[in-house]
Each structure stands twice: as structure tokens, then as C-alpha cells.
Write an enzyme that holds these catalytic residues in place. Structure first.
Site, PDB file in Angstrom:
ATOM      1  N   GLU A  80      -1.792   4.342  -3.143  1.00 28.86           N
ATOM      2  CA  GLU A  80      -2.285   3.550  -4.274  1.00 28.86           C
ATOM      3  C   GLU A  80      -3.803   3.648  -4.394  1.00 28.86           C
ATOM      4  O   GLU A  80      -4.335   3.712  -5.499  1.00 28.86           O
ATOM      5  CB  GLU A  80      -1.820   2.101  -4.137  1.00 28.86           C
ATOM      6  CG  GLU A  80      -0.322   1.990  -4.367  1.00 28.86           C
ATOM      7  CD  GLU A  80       0.267   0.637  -4.020  1.00 28.86           C
ATOM      8  OE1 GLU A  80       1.042   0.123  -4.837  1.00 28.86           O
ATOM      9  OE2 GLU A  80      -0.049   0.100  -2.936  1.00 28.86           O
ATOM     10  N   GLU A 110       7.784   2.123   0.148  1.00 28.28           N
ATOM     11  CA  GLU A 110       8.016   0.697   0.391  1.00 28.28           C
ATOM     12  C   GLU A 110       9.484   0.289   0.273  1.00 28.28           C
ATOM     13  O   GLU A 110       9.956  -0.566   1.030  1.00 28.28           O
ATOM     14  CB  GLU A 110       7.166  -0.149  -0.575  1.00 28.28           C
ATOM     15  CG  GLU A 110       5.691  -0.145  -0.281  1.00 28.28           C
ATOM     16  CD  GLU A 110       4.909   1.000  -0.907  1.00 28.28           C
ATOM     17  OE1 GLU A 110       3.674   0.892  -0.967  1.00 28.28           O
ATOM     18  OE2 GLU A 110       5.526   2.005  -1.337  1.00 28.28           O
TER      19      GLU A 110
END
Length: 189
Positions: free
Chosen positions: A43, A63
Site C-alpha cells: 500500500e 490480508e
């Protein structure tokens, strides 16, 4: 008493602020990836304008494999970079991408041999820094802001930045250098 949810929200909002500052800085940003780039590292890289990866790198948002959810902007930045369907596939499966796969879909701009990433990033940064910050910052704002607009409005935004850049000293220097067949010496004004 602060709840876990409130504390977690505070932490996530802080990471959003940092990543947004990187994304919105007027100067071009380059991320050098030289290892595993998963989750928050991915990210962070997505918040940068350009990503250079050494060939051994793996990148992704895994995730979901832990019952988690990308919370650092990945669900918003990744689709804008690779398209909605591909971003969903990557996040739904949580599988890492090789540098070859990352380059093919546009997450990675350039792949270099292991150990040569820093040199490649510095060479690119040096080349970019030789151009007018007045032009570079307007290119970045036109792209970033234009992605959020309808096409006609984005073209209007581009036009305004194009007209504004003609008011800068750097344009005068760039045109003069071209006419004199020399390299420009931009002063970023």
C-alpha cells in the site's frame, strides 16, 4: 476509555495521512522494492508515482488469507492502477505477484536485477529532477486529480494546468534553450 476499534481507527487514519501525503506531494515519488512487499508495504508502494522492483521481489495484498482486509488504501489505489476486476482478483485470492506479473499488469514500472535497484531508482530520480518542477507538479496534479473527474472536466483541468505553466520562468528557459540548441537550466519558478 478508548475501545480497541477506536484505537485501531486512529492508527489506520494515521497511515492514510502518511500515504496521502506521499501521494499528494508535488514532486514525483519513486518506490524501490527490494524484498517482500506485502500488505502495508504494498500500500505504501501504491502511494508512490513509480515503482522500481528488483527481480526477486514479490508484491501483493494477502490480508484475506488471515481473515483481514487491506486498510491502508489498497482497496482504492490498486483498482485505479490495474482496473477493478484485476484488483478484486488480486485481493480476493491474496496471492503474491512476481515482478514479471506485476510489470505486466502495471503495478511495477521497471524491473531490475537484484542489487541494482537503488542505482536504477537514483538514475531515474536524477533524470526526472533535471526537468522543471513547474511542469512535473502540474503533470502529477493533472493525472491525480483528473482520475477523479469525468473526462471532459479532466480535459478542462489539464487545459488550466497547461495555460498556467506558460506563466512560469521555466517555460521561458525551456523554449529559449531549445531555440539556442542547449540544455535548459530550470530554476523551478
Amino acid at each position: 476509555m478508548v475501545t480497541f476499534k477506536e484505537e485501531l481507527k486512529k492508527v489506520v487514519l494515521q497511515s492514510h495521512r502518511v500515504f496521502n501525503l506521499i501521494d499528494e506531494i508535488a514532486k514525483p515519488t519513486i518506490a524501490l522494492l527490494n524484498g517482500i512487499t506485502f500488505g502495508g508495504g504494498c500500500e505504501l508502494a501504491l502511494a508512490c508515482d513509480i515503482r522500481i522492483a528488483e527481480e526477486h521481489v514479490q508484491i501483493g495484498l494477502p490480508e484475506v488469507k488471515l481473515g483481514l482486509f487491506p486498510g491502508g488504501g489498497g482497496t482504492q489505489r490498486l483498482p485505479r492502477l490495474v482496473g477493478e476486476a484485476k484488483a478484486k482478483e488480486l485481493m480476493f485470492l491474496g496471492e503474491p505477484l512476481s515482478t514479471k506479473e506485476g510489470k505486466e499488469i502495471g503495478i511495477i514500472n521497471k524491473v531490475v536485477p537484484t542489487g541494482e535497484g537503488l542505482n536504477a531508482a537514483q538514475m531515474m530520480a536524477k533524470r526526472i529532477s533535471g526537468y522543471s518542477l513547474q511542469a512535473l507538479s502540474r503533470i502529477k496534479r493533472s493525472v491525480n486529480d483528473g482520475m477523479e473527474l469525468e473526462f471532459k472536466a479532466a480535459l478542462d483541468l489539464e487545459l488550466n494546468h497547461f495555460l498556467d505553466v506558460f506563466q512560469t520562468e521555466d517555460v521561458r528557459e525551456g523554449v529559449q534553450a531549445f531555440l539556442e540548441k542547449r540544455s535548459p537550466k530550470f530554476i523551478h519558478l
